[in-house]
Write a protein that holds these residues in place. Structure first.
Motif, PDB file in Angstrom:
ATOM      1  N   THR A   5     -59.051  63.267  75.693  1.00 42.09           N
ATOM      2  CA  THR A   5     -59.162  64.258  74.724  1.00 42.09           C
ATOM      3  C   THR A   5     -59.823  65.246  75.235  1.00 42.09           C
ATOM      4  O   THR A   5     -59.609  66.581  74.946  1.00 42.09           O
ATOM      5  N   GLY A   6     -61.011  64.890  75.848  1.00 39.25           N
ATOM      6  CA  GLY A   6     -61.925  66.027  76.346  1.00 39.25           C
ATOM      7  C   GLY A   6     -62.701  66.603  75.241  1.00 39.25           C
ATOM      8  O   GLY A   6     -63.572  67.425  75.620  1.00 39.25           O
ATOM      9  N   ASN A   7     -62.669  65.988  74.238  1.00 37.84           N
ATOM     10  CA  ASN A   7     -63.277  66.586  73.057  1.00 37.84           C
ATOM     11  C   ASN A   7     -64.558  65.817  73.037  1.00 37.84           C
ATOM     12  O   ASN A   7     -64.547  64.635  72.481  1.00 37.84           O
ATOM     13  N   ASN A   8     -65.614  66.339  73.088  1.00 35.97           N
ATOM     14  CA  ASN A   8     -67.016  65.545  73.251  1.00 35.97           C
ATOM     15  C   ASN A   8     -67.902  65.848  71.996  1.00 35.97           C
ATOM     16  O   ASN A   8     -68.672  65.584  71.740  1.00 35.97           O
ATOM     17  N   GLY A   9     -67.197  66.506  70.860  1.00 38.26           N
ATOM     18  CA  GLY A   9     -67.923  66.608  69.574  1.00 38.26           C
ATOM     19  C   GLY A   9     -69.124  67.648  69.534  1.00 38.26           C
ATOM     20  O   GLY A   9     -69.832  67.968  69.094  1.00 38.26           O
ATOM     21  N   GLY A  10     -68.929  68.689  70.639  1.00 38.29           N
ATOM     22  CA  GLY A  10     -69.912  69.659  70.944  1.00 38.29           C
ATOM     23  C   GLY A  10     -71.182  69.308  71.807  1.00 38.29           C
ATOM     24  O   GLY A  10     -72.014  70.106  71.963  1.00 38.29           O
ATOM     25  N   LYS A  11     -70.998  68.085  72.198  1.00 39.77           N
ATOM     26  CA  LYS A  11     -72.263  67.798  73.011  1.00 39.77           C
ATOM     27  C   LYS A  11     -71.950  68.276  74.372  1.00 39.77           C
ATOM     28  O   LYS A  11     -70.997  68.258  74.971  1.00 39.77           O
ATOM     29  N   GLY A  12     -73.177  68.481  74.974  1.00 41.26           N
ATOM     30  CA  GLY A  12     -72.979  69.046  76.526  1.00 41.26           C
ATOM     31  C   GLY A  12     -74.515  68.820  76.854  1.00 41.26           C
ATOM     32  O   GLY A  12     -75.430  67.972  76.938  1.00 41.26           O
ATOM     33  N   GLU A  13     -75.062  69.938  77.816  1.00 46.10           N
ATOM     34  CA  GLU A  13     -76.127  70.164  78.656  1.00 46.10           C
ATOM     35  C   GLU A  13     -77.327  69.581  78.111  1.00 46.10           C
ATOM     36  O   GLU A  13     -78.085  68.585  78.877  1.00 46.10           O
ATOM     37  N   HIS A  14     -77.683  69.793  76.998  1.00 50.70           N
ATOM     38  CA  HIS A  14     -79.013  69.355  76.288  1.00 50.70           C
ATOM     39  C   HIS A  14     -78.847  68.401  75.382  1.00 50.70           C
ATOM     40  O   HIS A  14     -79.645  68.049  74.555  1.00 50.70           O
ATOM     41  N   SER A  15     -77.554  67.534  75.134  1.00 51.73           N
ATOM     42  CA  SER A  15     -77.243  66.628  74.216  1.00 51.73           C
ATOM     43  C   SER A  15     -77.972  65.378  74.608  1.00 51.73           C
ATOM     44  O   SER A  15     -77.685  64.893  76.090  1.00 51.73           O
ATOM     45  N   LYS A  16     -78.535  64.855  73.764  1.00 51.80           N
ATOM     46  CA  LYS A  16     -79.163  63.327  74.215  1.00 51.80           C
ATOM     47  C   LYS A  16     -78.202  62.326  73.824  1.00 51.80           C
ATOM     48  O   LYS A  16     -77.278  62.364  73.074  1.00 51.80           O
ATOM     49  N   GLN A  17     -78.059  61.478  74.808  1.00 53.59           N
ATOM     50  CA  GLN A  17     -77.197  60.131  74.845  1.00 53.59           C
ATOM     51  C   GLN A  17     -78.080  58.970  75.293  1.00 53.59           C
ATOM     52  O   GLN A  17     -78.560  58.927  76.577  1.00 53.59           O
ATOM     53  N   GLY A  18     -78.748  58.355  74.302  1.00 55.17           N
ATOM     54  CA  GLY A  18     -79.759  57.358  74.678  1.00 55.17           C
ATOM     55  C   GLY A  18     -81.013  58.256  75.162  1.00 55.17           C
ATOM     56  O   GLY A  18     -81.373  59.164  74.307  1.00 55.17           O
ATOM     57  N   ASP A  19     -81.596  57.838  76.344  1.00 52.38           N
ATOM     58  CA  ASP A  19     -82.732  58.693  76.658  1.00 52.38           C
ATOM     59  C   ASP A  19     -82.255  59.487  77.854  1.00 52.38           C
ATOM     60  O   ASP A  19     -83.180  60.223  78.718  1.00 52.38           O
ATOM     61  N   SER A  20     -81.143  59.664  78.066  1.00 55.55           N
ATOM     62  CA  SER A  20     -80.580  60.584  79.167  1.00 55.55           C
ATOM     63  C   SER A  20     -79.856  61.920  78.450  1.00 55.55           C
ATOM     64  O   SER A  20     -79.735  61.910  77.543  1.00 55.55           O
ATOM     65  N   VAL A  21     -79.984  62.935  79.494  1.00 49.63           N
ATOM     66  CA  VAL A  21     -79.342  63.927  79.254  1.00 49.63           C
ATOM     67  C   VAL A  21     -78.004  64.210  79.818  1.00 49.63           C
ATOM     68  O   VAL A  21     -77.960  63.893  80.923  1.00 49.63           O
ATOM     69  N   ARG A  22     -77.220  64.590  79.059  1.00 50.08           N
ATOM     70  CA  ARG A  22     -75.693  65.019  79.737  1.00 50.08           C
ATOM     71  C   ARG A  22     -75.238  66.216  79.915  1.00 50.08           C
ATOM     72  O   ARG A  22     -75.386  66.782  79.030  1.00 50.08           O
ATOM     73  N   LYS A  23     -74.861  66.163  81.148  1.00 51.78           N
ATOM     74  CA  LYS A  23     -74.390  67.839  81.671  1.00 51.78           C
ATOM     75  C   LYS A  23     -73.158  67.949  80.937  1.00 51.78           C
ATOM     76  O   LYS A  23     -72.286  67.188  80.722  1.00 51.78           O
ATOM     77  N   LEU A  24     -72.813  69.348  80.624  1.00 53.51           N
ATOM     78  CA  LEU A  24     -71.428  69.658  80.595  1.00 53.51           C
ATOM     79  C   LEU A  24     -70.695  69.233  81.784  1.00 53.51           C
ATOM     80  O   LEU A  24     -70.921  69.377  82.967  1.00 53.51           O
ATOM     81  N   THR A  25     -69.248  68.994  81.770  1.00 53.38           N
ATOM     82  CA  THR A  25     -68.424  68.796  82.546  1.00 53.38           C
ATOM     83  C   THR A  25     -67.261  69.745  82.855  1.00 53.38           C
ATOM     84  O   THR A  25     -66.788  70.031  81.543  1.00 53.38           O
ATOM     85  N   ALA A  26     -66.621  70.133  83.964  1.00 51.01           N
ATOM     86  CA  ALA A  26     -65.551  71.030  83.867  1.00 51.01           C
ATOM     87  C   ALA A  26     -64.523  70.422  84.976  1.00 51.01           C
ATOM     88  O   ALA A  26     -65.055  69.817  85.867  1.00 51.01           O
ATOM     89  N   LEU A  27     -63.153  70.542  84.732  1.00 50.89           N
ATOM     90  CA  LEU A  27     -62.079  70.359  85.854  1.00 50.89           C
ATOM     91  C   LEU A  27     -61.738  71.732  86.128  1.00 50.89           C
ATOM     92  O   LEU A  27     -61.250  72.640  85.228  1.00 50.89           O
ATOM     93  N   VAL A  28     -61.553  71.879  87.309  1.00 50.20           N
ATOM     94  CA  VAL A  28     -60.971  73.302  87.929  1.00 50.20           C
ATOM     95  C   VAL A  28     -59.652  72.858  88.645  1.00 50.20           C
ATOM     96  O   VAL A  28     -59.859  72.015  89.576  1.00 50.20           O
ATOM     97  N   MET A  29     -58.576  73.701  88.149  1.00 53.82           N
ATOM     98  CA  MET A  29     -57.449  73.447  88.873  1.00 53.82           C
ATOM     99  C   MET A  29     -56.968  74.479  89.589  1.00 53.82           C
ATOM    100  O   MET A  29     -56.827  75.551  88.770  1.00 53.82           O
TER     101      MET A  29
END
Length: 149
Positions: A5-29
């Motif tokens: 789905t690619g829908n992460n609920g608005g989480k991204g660059e500074h969103s916490k997942q546990g103790d880690s920070v998750r970057k936004l991800t992109a796919l380029v075609m």
């Protein structure tokens, strides 16, 4: 195909997942040269960028459970063009932001991508000033690297 789905609920660059920070991800075609430029721009904005040069490879990644916050695709791709690929992505349930890129006239390209289900359209080359507001829309906590305290 929940992972596609690619829908992460608005989480991204500074969103916490546990103790880690998750970057936004992109796919380029896009073709390999343009893809390299677009991926470099995204990486300079601290976005994890992956690239493929055709829609079939993108569909394969998504069917394997990969998800992205943003998909950027060119109108001209080998096999399935960007407009049809956008329609197919939406039919697969992909909900993330999709941006179309092309060298067609603004109105012609914009309307074709919007009709296919894209969230936006830009003429090549896309610029950081155009991407930053989109990244902030995806993740309200996103800050470009040069603006962080």
């Amino acid at each position: 195909m929940e992972g596609a789905t690619g829908n992460n609920g608005g989480k991204g660059e500074h969103s916490k997942q546990g103790d880690s920070v998750r970057k936004l991800t992109a796919l380029v075609m896009d073709d390999p040269i343009c893809q390299r430029v677009e991926r470099a721009l995204l990486m300079s904005l601290d976005v994890e960028a992956h690239g493929v040069d055709n829609a079939h490879d993108a569909f394969k990644l998504l069917s394997e459970g990969r998800s992205f916050d943003l998909i950027i695709l060119c109108s001209i791709l080998p096999g399935i063009n960007g407009f049809m690929a956008t329609r197919m992505l939406r039919a697969m349930g992909v909900q993330c932001k999709i941006l179309g890129l092309c060298g067609l006239t603004v109105e012609q390209g914009r309307q074709a991508f919007l009709d296919a289900g894209a969230d936006g359209y830009y003429e090549k080359p896309i610029k950081a000033a155009q991407l930053i507001p989109i990244l902030k829309e995806i993740d309200p906590n996103y800050q470009p690297p040069n603006s962080r305290a």
